[in-house]
Design a protein around this motif. Structure first.
Motif, PDB file in Angstrom:
ATOM      1  N   GLU A  14      32.342  53.262  26.475  1.00 29.91           N
ATOM      2  CA  GLU A  14      31.180  53.302  27.384  1.00 29.91           C
ATOM      3  C   GLU A  14      29.947  52.685  26.717  1.00 29.91           C
ATOM      4  OE1 GLU A  14      28.356  56.799  29.211  1.00 29.91           O
ATOM      5  OE2 GLU A  14      30.545  57.101  29.301  1.00 29.91           O
ATOM      6  N   VAL A  15      29.713  53.018  25.440  1.00 34.90           N
ATOM      7  CA  VAL A  15      28.562  52.456  24.720  1.00 34.90           C
ATOM      8  C   VAL A  15      28.703  50.947  24.577  1.00 34.90           C
ATOM      9  CG1 VAL A  15      27.357  52.418  22.495  1.00 34.90           C
ATOM     10  CG2 VAL A  15      28.051  54.599  23.512  1.00 34.90           C
TER      11      VAL A  15
ATOM     12  N   LEU B  91      20.079  54.284  26.094  1.00 29.31           N
ATOM     13  CA  LEU B  91      20.647  53.587  24.946  1.00 29.31           C
ATOM     14  C   LEU B  91      19.617  52.652  24.315  1.00 29.31           C
ATOM     15  CD1 LEU B  91      22.939  52.691  23.092  1.00 29.31           C
ATOM     16  CD2 LEU B  91      23.768  51.199  24.940  1.00 29.31           C
TER      17      LEU B  91
ATOM     18  N   VAL C  62      27.032  55.757  19.099  1.00 31.88           N
ATOM     19  CA  VAL C  62      28.013  56.654  19.721  1.00 31.88           C
ATOM     20  C   VAL C  62      27.775  58.083  19.286  1.00 31.88           C
ATOM     21  CG1 VAL C  62      30.470  57.276  19.755  1.00 31.88           C
ATOM     22  CG2 VAL C  62      29.771  54.887  20.036  1.00 31.88           C
ATOM     23  N   GLU C  63      27.502  58.263  17.972  1.00 32.81           N
ATOM     24  CA  GLU C  63      27.289  59.601  17.449  1.00 32.81           C
ATOM     25  C   GLU C  63      26.016  60.226  17.993  1.00 32.81           C
ATOM     26  OE1 GLU C  63      26.688  61.811  13.103  1.00 32.81           O
ATOM     27  OE2 GLU C  63      27.313  59.697  13.216  1.00 32.81           O
TER      28      GLU C  63
ATOM     29  N   VAL D 240      27.234  50.308  16.139  1.00 33.78           N
ATOM     30  CA  VAL D 240      27.801  50.937  17.337  1.00 33.78           C
ATOM     31  C   VAL D 240      28.182  52.380  17.049  1.00 33.78           C
ATOM     32  CG1 VAL D 240      29.699  50.873  19.002  1.00 33.78           C
ATOM     33  CG2 VAL D 240      28.620  48.743  18.261  1.00 33.78           C
ATOM     34  N   GLY D 241      28.780  52.637  15.904  1.00 31.57           N
ATOM     35  CA  GLY D 241      29.210  53.994  15.582  1.00 31.57           C
ATOM     36  C   GLY D 241      28.050  54.974  15.541  1.00 31.57           C
TER      37      GLY D 241
ATOM     38  N   ARG E 110      26.475  60.724  21.831  1.00 34.76           N
ATOM     39  CA  ARG E 110      27.634  61.547  22.193  1.00 34.76           C
ATOM     40  C   ARG E 110      28.322  61.032  23.461  1.00 34.76           C
ATOM     41  NH1 ARG E 110      25.340  67.713  20.991  1.00 34.76           N
ATOM     42  NH2 ARG E 110      24.817  67.348  18.783  1.00 34.76           N
ATOM     43  N   ARG E 111      28.571  59.731  23.417  1.00 38.32           N
ATOM     44  CA  ARG E 111      29.274  59.086  24.538  1.00 38.32           C
ATOM     45  C   ARG E 111      30.538  58.424  24.006  1.00 38.32           C
ATOM     46  NH1 ARG E 111      24.274  55.678  27.224  1.00 38.32           N
ATOM     47  NH2 ARG E 111      22.893  57.457  27.631  1.00 38.32           N
ATOM     48  N   PRO E 112      31.499  58.173  24.876  1.00 39.95           N
ATOM     49  CA  PRO E 112      32.697  57.440  24.445  1.00 39.95           C
ATOM     50  C   PRO E 112      32.319  56.047  23.930  1.00 39.95           C
ATOM     51  CG  PRO E 112      33.058  58.485  26.577  1.00 39.95           C
ATOM     52  CD  PRO E 112      31.606  58.628  26.267  1.00 39.95           C
ATOM     53  N   ARG E 113      33.047  55.579  22.902  1.00 42.69           N
ATOM     54  CA  ARG E 113      32.735  54.288  22.304  1.00 42.69           C
ATOM     55  C   ARG E 113      32.842  53.155  23.335  1.00 42.69           C
ATOM     56  NH1 ARG E 113      32.601  52.380  17.048  1.00 42.69           N
ATOM     57  NH2 ARG E 113      32.996  50.134  16.817  1.00 42.69           N
TER      58      ARG E 113
END
Length: 327
Positions: A39-40, A14, A30-31, A26-27, A34-37
């Motif tokens: 989790e990020v 990250l 995430v994109e 953040v978005g 390719r992890r759950p929001r």
């Protein structure tokens, strides 16, 4: 790779992604990852706690930017190094306690036999890395495990305050580059002396462990050496070293000697080196080769030094050079 200092692989990935983007919301992270929001977000909180990420503004959805990693991660790395050093010292102490206990109950543990140049070299390096007070060497010509130029551990030990006393066979001064290697150690703080011959190869560390070859040197097999712990045998080897140290001739670096008592005469760098080789018994021809001058020049310089010292023989010059502190 950074998990050893508290950064998980996902956190590292990250952080690297944010470094590549310079700033990101953040978005976007995430994109890209390719992890759950959730989790990020949790990983970003961890990176903020570690001083690696900051928002660019007070807004909740403000873009995030990475911070330089050298300070926070450097501190973590330093703490890790200190912990490893403490652990290594503890293991060394426990090993010594184990060996001491085994020697009290089993004489077979007094001496450990190691075979092979590589194994012997690693043991010498390990002992020097763990040295705390003093390392003693008998350095014979044609080393079988560790040539002087490969012994970087000595310079590390000298830098942390370990004392080195080494006695070299005269033949080592005549080997190509031999004198330069010795002088490099002396300039770093090593105390060096020279003898015509040494009885054995020997290394003693902190007066508690010695390494000494077991069989005569032959070119048809791997070297075998004994690692000797605290015992009367080690005491005998220490006494052997000290007796030869008293007989050996000091070998100084080319640093000029302090003023002497003969009209304040101060040998120059070349003269100090010439005197060290001369007193060590190196032939004129070899001295000339080491200094890069002719044999006649060596003889002339020695004659000049004899005149300054007020003597008319070479033994007299050797005596006066030692008495006046020229070497």
């Amino acid at each position: 790779m950074l998990d050893v200092i508290g950064l998980t692989p996902d956190e590292e990935q990250l952080y690297r992604c944010l470094v590549q983007l310079t700033t990101a919301r953040v978005g976007e992270l995430v994109e890209r990852l390719r992890r759950p929001r959730a989790e990020v977000l949790a990983q970003l909180d961890a990176l903020r706690d570690k001083g690696l990420v900051l928002p660019t503004g007070p807004q909740p959805d403000a873009p995030l930017r990475p911070l330089a990693p050298d300070v926070p991660l450097g501190e973590a790395l330093l703490r890790r190094q200190e912990a490893l050093e403490s652990a290594r010292a503890a293991v060394t102490q426990l090993t010594e306690e184990y060996r001491a206990g085994m020697r009290r109950h089993d004489a077979d543990h007094l001496v450990e036999v190691v075979t092979g140049a590589r194994v012997l070299r690693e043991r010498l390096r390990d002992l020097q890395n763990n040295a705390r007070v003093e390392v003693l060497w008998f350095c014979r010509a044609n080393p079988i495990a560790m040539p002087g130029q490969e012994n970087a551990e000595e310079f590390d030990a000298l830098a942390r305050g370990v004392r080195y006393r080494a006695i070299y066979e005269r033949a080592m001064l005549l080997e190509p580059g031999g004198l330069e290697d010795i002088e490099r150690g002396v300039r770093a703080g090593e105390h060096a002396r020279v003898l015509d011959r040494l009885p054995v190869r020997l290394a003693i560390v902190d007066g508690r462990t010695a390494i000494c070859p077991l069989v005569p040197e032959r070119g048809d097999g791997e070297p075998t050496a004994a690692v000797i712990g605290r015992s009367q045998l080690l005491d005998a080897l220490l006494a052997l070293f000290e007796s030869h140290w008293l007989m050996a001739t000091p070998l100084n670096s080319s640093t000029p000697a302090p003023p002497s008592g003969v009209d304040g005469y101060r040998p120059g760098a070349d003269e100090a080196r010439l005197l060290s080789l001369f007193v060590a018994g190196v032939p004129d021809k070899s001295i000339a080769s080491q200094l890069g001058v002719s044999r006649r020049t060596v003889q002339r310089r020695l004659a000049d030094l004899m005149a300054v010292a007020g003597v008319d023989t070479r033994p007299g010059l050797a005596f006066q050079a030692a008495r006046l502190g020229w070497i």
